[in-house]
Design an enzyme around this catalytic site. Structure first.
Site, PDB file in Angstrom:
ATOM      1  N   GLY A 125       0.721  -1.326   0.087  1.00 19.82           N
ATOM      2  CA  GLY A 125       0.021   0.012  -0.204  1.00 19.82           C
ATOM      3  C   GLY A 125       0.725   1.181   0.024  1.00 19.82           C
ATOM      4  O   GLY A 125       0.388   2.228   0.235  1.00 19.82           O
ATOM      5  N   ASP A 173      -1.568   9.189  -5.702  1.00 18.63           N
ATOM      6  CA  ASP A 173      -0.254   8.336  -5.544  1.00 18.63           C
ATOM      7  C   ASP A 173       0.718   8.972  -6.166  1.00 18.63           C
ATOM      8  O   ASP A 173       2.114   9.280  -5.995  1.00 18.63           O
ATOM      9  CB  ASP A 173      -0.441   6.952  -5.957  1.00 18.63           C
ATOM     10  CG  ASP A 173      -1.233   6.190  -4.995  1.00 18.63           C
ATOM     11  OD1 ASP A 173      -1.790   6.769  -3.986  1.00 18.63           O
ATOM     12  OD2 ASP A 173      -1.672   4.986  -5.517  1.00 18.63           O
TER      13      ASP A 173
END
Length: 386
Positions: A125, A173
């Site tokens: 993650g 991200d």
């Protein structure tokens, strides 16, 4: 040149195989302090780049071939500029997808050699895929002198993941990987893409990630379900408040008025998102005041919402958060990421980390049969030459 072992390794492998001195670039993984499942609801997120990166060594060729080598997988792949295509499930998608996006923008790309390796763990993650995409995009942009702005590189990286890896990720991200700043988190508005840096001085504390080593087996299907549930809640509110565009615009009283009487499950999902957005803005104020105790309490509240209202946690994540809740050396903990696996994020006094892990690892193994992997991270800078 950066003297880290991993930089020396990718450079050496490149030179041994193709000769010459490569261009070296790096892009980091990321964490998200708070603000989970808020991005696709046009809310805020609070990510930071970490001190673990993906590194690439690249150099031009005299022909149109693309030669790739991944040290992590002890694998290599060869194709041509004209023949690149997705390869389902393969690591090459994160690199070739970037090349395809540059081609769509009309830049003239020649053949190149590339070696890649990294220290961002896969499946934890920490957005290793975004780090690969951003490192590749940055390196090729530098190598060929295209002068594509950094803001555009993040969209190139995101589209690569959409179209070649088949993952419909948000922009957080890639944004955090490229725009991270040491000692700061990034308050990113996912509606406008406005951002500002918020200081993050942890003093005697560190960020400890505890990797459950549970893979996200349900995350993609349940992720899509959660998106649909949020959209359903917005539609119910819009019947009475037509100016509402997303959960970003909704208040808890509006949910109580328009959604709760009709669908209790949709209400709980939406309530979590609305309250998480409020928590994030308050967390920024906590950081600016240096109030880590209050920030830690917010992490616990976020985890409870993710576990009980949004229902994207799992028994392993809950075990880890509940196990540290009474520990005076831990200010806060929560699951991080999409859910159903990955890591918990913990704010832990630096001198207590070893003892905490020594106590928790055997208890976790006894309860789950899984190994616990601790990862201490510090907040670092975004994409750069290495």
């Amino acid at each position: 040149m950066n003297s880290s072992p991993i930089v020396r390794k990718v450079s050496q492998v490149f030179s041994e195989q193709w000769g010459g001195t490569p261009l070296l670039a790096r892009s980091p993984g990321r964490i998200n302090i708070i603000g989970e499942h808020t991005d696709y609801n046009e809310g805020f997120v609070l990510p930071a780049a970490i001190d673990k990166s993906v590194y690439v060594a690249v150099g031009k060729r005299d022909d149109d071939r693309i030669e790739l080598r991944a040290l992590e997988f002890n694998d290599r792949y060869s194709t041509t500029v004209a023949e690149i295509a997705p390869r389902p499930g393969q690591w090459t998608n994160y690199i070739l997808g970037v090349v395809a996006q540059f081609q769509k923008r009309g830049v003239e790309i020649g053949g190149f050699n590339l070696v890649i390796d990294g220290e961002v763990p896969f499946g934890a993650g920490l957005s290793s895929s975004a780090a690969v995409e951003c490192a590749t995009a940055f390196a090729l942009n530098e190598l060929f002198g295209w002068n594509v702005p950094r803001e555009e590189l993040i969209y190139i990286a995101q589209k690569a993941e959409h179209e070649y890896a088949g993952v419909l990720c948000g922009i957080m991200d890639q944004f955090a990987s490229v725009f991270g700043k040491s000692g700061h988190v990034v308050r990113l508005d996912c509606r406008s893409m406005d951002y500002r840096y918020v200081p993050c001085d942890l003093g005697d504390y560190k960020l400890l990630l505890l990797n459950t080593n549970v893979k996200h087996s349900l995350s993609s299907s349940e992720y899509n379900v959660r998106r649909q549930q949020c959209e359903a809640g917005v539609s119910m509110v819009q019947e009475r408040y037509p100016d509402v565009k997303s959960l970003r615009d909704v208040t808890v009283p509006q949910l109580q008025e328009c959604v709760e009487p009709r669908d209790e499950l949709i209400f709980r999902r939406c309530k979590y998102v609305v309250e998480e957005s409020e928590r994030l803005l308050e967390a920024c104020a906590d950081l600016e005041r240096g109030d880590l105790v209050e920030l830690g309490m917010k992490l616990y509240r976020t985890h409870r919402g993710l576990s009980e209202e949004y229902e994207v946690s799992c028994t392993e994540l809950d075990f880890l958060v509940n196990s540290v809740r009474e520990n005076d050396a831990v200010l806060g903990a929560r699951m991080m990421g999409g859910g159903f696996g990955g890591c918990t994020l913990n704010i832990v006094r630096a001198d207590a980390i070893d003892a905490l892990v020594a106590e928790l690892a055997p208890a976790y193994h006894a309860a789950t049969g899984l190994e616990l992997t601790p990862i201490v991270v510090t907040i670092g800078d975004g994409t750069s030459l290495a």
